[in-house]
Scaffold this active site. Structure first.
Site, PDB file in Angstrom:
ATOM      1  N   HIS A 145       0.790  -1.231   0.000  1.00 28.99           N
ATOM      2  CA  HIS A 145       0.000   0.000   0.000  1.00 28.99           C
ATOM      3  C   HIS A 145       0.821   1.280   0.000  1.00 28.99           C
ATOM      4  O   HIS A 145       0.270   2.364  -0.161  1.00 28.99           O
ATOM      5  CB  HIS A 145      -0.967   0.029   1.195  1.00 28.99           C
ATOM      6  CG  HIS A 145      -0.289   0.388   2.476  1.00 28.99           C
ATOM      7  ND1 HIS A 145       0.408  -0.515   3.223  1.00 28.99           N
ATOM      8  CD2 HIS A 145      -0.177   1.575   3.141  1.00 28.99           C
ATOM      9  CE1 HIS A 145       0.911   0.081   4.290  1.00 28.99           C
ATOM     10  NE2 HIS A 145       0.577   1.354   4.266  1.00 28.99           N
TER      11      HIS A 145
HETATM   12  C1  UD1 Z   1      -1.985   6.252   5.051  1.00 29.85           C
HETATM   13  C2  UD1 Z   1      -0.703   6.735   5.724  1.00 29.85           C
HETATM   14  C3  UD1 Z   1       0.319   5.610   5.759  1.00 29.85           C
HETATM   15  C4  UD1 Z   1      -0.269   4.357   6.396  1.00 29.85           C
HETATM   16  C5  UD1 Z   1      -1.576   3.993   5.704  1.00 29.85           C
HETATM   17  C6  UD1 Z   1      -2.220   2.834   6.438  1.00 29.85           C
HETATM   18  C7  UD1 Z   1      -0.197   9.126   5.384  1.00 29.85           C
HETATM   19  C8  UD1 Z   1       0.655  10.088   4.682  1.00 29.85           C
HETATM   20  N1  UD1 Z   1      -0.108   7.828   4.981  1.00 29.85           N
HETATM   21  O1  UD1 Z   1      -1.668   5.942   3.700  1.00 29.85           O
HETATM   22  O2  UD1 Z   1       1.444   6.008   6.522  1.00 29.85           O
HETATM   23  O3  UD1 Z   1       0.661   3.310   6.270  1.00 29.85           O
HETATM   24  O4  UD1 Z   1      -2.468   5.115   5.735  1.00 29.85           O
HETATM   25  O5  UD1 Z   1      -3.148   2.173   5.685  1.00 29.85           O
HETATM   26  O6  UD1 Z   1      -0.937   9.497   6.272  1.00 29.85           O
HETATM   27  N2  UD1 Z   1      -8.889   5.428   0.228  1.00 29.85           N
HETATM   28  C9  UD1 Z   1     -10.132   4.906   0.070  1.00 29.85           C
HETATM   29  N3  UD1 Z   1     -10.872   4.668   1.201  1.00 29.85           N
HETATM   30  C10 UD1 Z   1     -10.435   4.948   2.449  1.00 29.85           C
HETATM   31  C11 UD1 Z   1      -9.167   5.500   2.587  1.00 29.85           C
HETATM   32  C12 UD1 Z   1      -8.403   5.735   1.476  1.00 29.85           C
HETATM   33  O7  UD1 Z   1     -10.583   4.633  -1.034  1.00 29.85           O
HETATM   34  O8  UD1 Z   1     -11.171   4.690   3.433  1.00 29.85           O
HETATM   35  C13 UD1 Z   1      -8.063   5.648  -0.994  1.00 29.85           C
HETATM   36  C14 UD1 Z   1      -8.248   7.033  -1.601  1.00 29.85           C
HETATM   37  O9  UD1 Z   1      -8.150   6.886  -2.989  1.00 29.85           O
HETATM   38  C15 UD1 Z   1      -7.021   7.776  -1.087  1.00 29.85           C
HETATM   39  C16 UD1 Z   1      -5.976   6.674  -1.022  1.00 29.85           C
HETATM   40  O10 UD1 Z   1      -6.682   5.507  -0.646  1.00 29.85           O
HETATM   41  O11 UD1 Z   1      -6.645   8.838  -1.927  1.00 29.85           O
HETATM   42  C17 UD1 Z   1      -4.862   6.949  -0.033  1.00 29.85           C
HETATM   43  O12 UD1 Z   1      -5.380   7.213   1.277  1.00 29.85           O
HETATM   44  P1  UD1 Z   1      -4.540   8.090   2.321  1.00 29.85           P
HETATM   45  O13 UD1 Z   1      -5.184   8.055   3.638  1.00 29.85           O
HETATM   46  O14 UD1 Z   1      -4.255   9.430   1.755  1.00 29.85           O
HETATM   47  O15 UD1 Z   1      -3.141   7.362   2.379  1.00 29.85           O
HETATM   48  P2  UD1 Z   1      -2.798   5.824   2.612  1.00 29.85           P
HETATM   49  O16 UD1 Z   1      -2.133   5.294   1.401  1.00 29.85           O
HETATM   50  O17 UD1 Z   1      -3.975   5.106   3.116  1.00 29.85           O
HETATM   51  N1  UDP Z   2      -4.524  -4.869   8.418  1.00 24.02           N
HETATM   52  C1  UDP Z   2      -5.823  -5.347   8.447  1.00 24.02           C
HETATM   53  N2  UDP Z   2      -6.396  -5.684   7.250  1.00 24.02           N
HETATM   54  C2  UDP Z   2      -5.748  -5.580   6.063  1.00 24.02           C
HETATM   55  C3  UDP Z   2      -4.421  -5.090   6.064  1.00 24.02           C
HETATM   56  C4  UDP Z   2      -3.845  -4.714   7.272  1.00 24.02           C
HETATM   57  O1  UDP Z   2      -6.432  -5.493   9.508  1.00 24.02           O
HETATM   58  O2  UDP Z   2      -6.334  -5.909   5.033  1.00 24.02           O
HETATM   59  C5  UDP Z   2      -3.916  -4.488   9.708  1.00 24.02           C
HETATM   60  C6  UDP Z   2      -2.635  -5.215  10.023  1.00 24.02           C
HETATM   61  O3  UDP Z   2      -2.911  -6.435  10.660  1.00 24.02           O
HETATM   62  C7  UDP Z   2      -1.924  -4.213  10.916  1.00 24.02           C
HETATM   63  C8  UDP Z   2      -2.346  -2.882  10.347  1.00 24.02           C
HETATM   64  O4  UDP Z   2      -3.541  -3.126   9.624  1.00 24.02           O
HETATM   65  O5  UDP Z   2      -2.383  -4.300  12.246  1.00 24.02           O
HETATM   66  C9  UDP Z   2      -1.294  -2.340   9.422  1.00 24.02           C
HETATM   67  O6  UDP Z   2      -1.813  -1.281   8.702  1.00 24.02           O
HETATM   68  P1  UDP Z   2      -1.287  -0.833   7.276  1.00 24.02           P
HETATM   69  O7  UDP Z   2      -0.576  -1.945   6.615  1.00 24.02           O
HETATM   70  O8  UDP Z   2      -2.448  -0.245   6.566  1.00 24.02           O
HETATM   71  O9  UDP Z   2      -0.327   0.397   7.627  1.00 24.02           O
HETATM   72  P2  UDP Z   2       1.141   0.533   8.225  1.00 24.02           P
HETATM   73  O10 UDP Z   2       1.288  -0.362   9.393  1.00 24.02           O
HETATM   74  O11 UDP Z   2       2.102   0.229   7.119  1.00 24.02           O
HETATM   75  O12 UDP Z   2       1.220   1.980   8.572  1.00 24.02           O
END
Ligand code: UD1
Ligand code: UDP
Length: 385
Positions: free
Chosen positions: A222
């Site tokens: 991701h």
């Molecule tokens: C964010 C965090 C990252 C973390 C990740 C966990 C920042 C800069 N990044 O990244 O550190 O590892 O969350 O998962 O804060 N979207 C949806 N539905 C949702 C949420 C997001 O469709 O409920 C899609 C949207 O297209 C959005 C994209 O995902 O633009 C990215 O979401 P965003 O929260 O900006 O960043 P993450 O990649 O989720």
């Molecule tokens: N996780 C989850 N479902 C998923 C992917 C991740 O419950 O489909 C959980 C995972 O077990 C961990 C947390 O989400 O506890 C990690 O989040 P993510 O990978 O989104 O972000 P990061 O840790 O890299 O910031």
């Protein structure tokens, strides 16, 4: 009798909601009556399977304050959050703001609180990738430098802070200018231990997918660095397809919404078609936490760019191939449980083959005793002014 310590906890992204469960649980148990927690959800993640599922599964009380920051460019998204958090801080007095990790929600909380002189407790302080092209690296540095309490999961994190001029022995009470460093373990370890039995009891996902314990590869992707770069995204998915075919192991891949979107936009048509057509590739919507634990416990190998999943693989004794050039969790690499393979198909394939053939070494305990969240409560109560 003293009034309860009033903590404003900020969550927004999936891993923060999960992390918050451990402290919320301690507030409802050991610290009942002594700590009052108000939960603010920024709305950074908003799909039910990226947010609400975790409240339900982990028994977290619903957010008291809900912002709807949603998705957007970094500046826009962070600004919306700061505005909402600032408003909340102006409406009511809080003794502490509790922040997790390194997302834009963390950054927004830190900037809003430090300007209004609300002391910050940062959980997962001191982690560094030494790569400021990651938005998370900038967020965590800013947050650490605004905090009063720096809760470090590892000794490496403490050393990183010392290198930036923080002092380990500071006089009490701690302050923004003389913050206190505490090594308290990892709240994610607390959660994994607490929910493992429930996952074993409730999750039926392996059965539904028809995959056997120790008989599949779990993958998650991701990071924007991987998803938004067509060369890296294609390289990673080609490597996963190659692994699946070479080792005759199915691949289970719960997809972050960002990844699903980018796969459609950026994967080569033939690769995308091959992935969609393969009965050995399980491309799933984001999983709940209990299913995720079941997948991590059941997998033979984990391939991931997630910080949390890297660690959970370790908690459940599984080797991890990390799809990044560096990691904040260097202990895992040093212990031989994780290998950094970046987005390089040759390195991914070689690391996976080595783990599948030889397994992984026994790793020492690295992330505390499963009571990291309780330690946070202890310190905050002890130092309240
Ligand atoms: C964010 C965090 C990252 C973390 C990740 C966990 C920042 C800069 N990044 O990244 O550190 O590892 O969350 O998962 O804060 N979207 C949806 N539905 C949702 C949420 C997001 O469709 O409920 C899609 C949207 O297209 C959005 C994209 O995902 O633009 C990215 O979401 P965003 O929260 O900006 O960043 P993450 O990649 O989720
Ligand atoms: N996780 C989850 N479902 C998923 C992917 C991740 O419950 O489909 C959980 C995972 O077990 C961990 C947390 O989400 O506890 C990690 O989040 P993510 O990978 O989104 O972000 P990061 O840790 O890299 O910031």
């Amino acid at each position: 009798m003293k009034a309860a310590l009033h903590v404003l906890t900020i969550v927004g992204a999936r891993p923060q909601i999960i992390k918050a469960a451990a402290f919320s649980h301690a507030v409802g148990g050991k610290y009942r009556g002594r700590i009052k927690e108000t939960l603010l959800h920024t709305g950074q993640h908003y799909d039910a399977n990226m947010s609400r599922t975790f409240f339900d599964e982990l028994g977290i009380p619903p957010a008291d304050i809900m912002l709807h920051a949603g998705s957007g460019d970094h500046g826009v998204q962070t600004a919306r959050m700061i505005e909402g958090i600032e408003r909340a801080l102006q409406k009511e007095h809080y003794d502490v703001m509790l922040l997790y990790g390194d997302t834009n929600s963390t950054l927004a909380g830190a900037l809003a609180a430090v300007k209004l002189h609300v002391p910050i407790a940062h959980v997962e302080a001191g982690l560094r990738s030494f790569n400021k092209s990651m938005p998370e690296e900038v967020n965590r540095i800013v947050c650490d430098h605004c905090s009063t309490w720096l809760f470090c999961p590892t000794i490496t994190a403490v050393a990183n802070l010392e290198r930036e001029g923080f002092e380990v022995d500071t006089e009490m009470p701690a302050s923004r200018d003389k913050p206190r460093i505490v090594v308290n373990g990892d709240v994610m370890f607390d959660n994994s231990m607490r929910f493992a039995a429930l996952a074993a009891e409730r999750s039926t996902l392996l059965h539904e997918l028809g995959v056997a314990p120790e008989g599949f590869i779990l993958a998650t992707i991701h990071r924007n660095h991987n998803t938004d770069d067509p060369i890296r995204l294609n390289a990673i998915f080609s490597a996963l397809l190659d692994l699946q075919q070479r080792h005759a192991l199915p691949v289970v891949l719960p997809l972050h919404p960002r990844t699903r979107k980018r796969m459609h936009e950026l994967l080569a048509a033939d690769l995308h078609a091959a992935l969609q057509a393969s009965v050995h590739f399980h491309l799933l919507p984001p999983c709940g936490f209990l299913d995720m634990i079941a997948l991590e416990r059941g997998a033979r190998l984990v391939v991931t760019d997630s910080g949390g999943v890297q660690k959970e693989a370790y908690f459940f004794g599984k080797p991890a191939v990390v799809l990044r050039p560096e990691t904040e969790w260097v202990e895992l690499v040093e212990a031989g449980q994780a290998v950094l393979a970046d987005a390089d198909p040759a390195r991914i394939t070689a690391a996976a083959a080595a783990f599948l053939e030889h397994g992984m070494p026994q790793c020492p305990p690295l992330f505390g005793d499963g009571h990291a969240a309780e330690a946070i409560g202890e310190v905050l109560l002890e130092e309240r002014v």
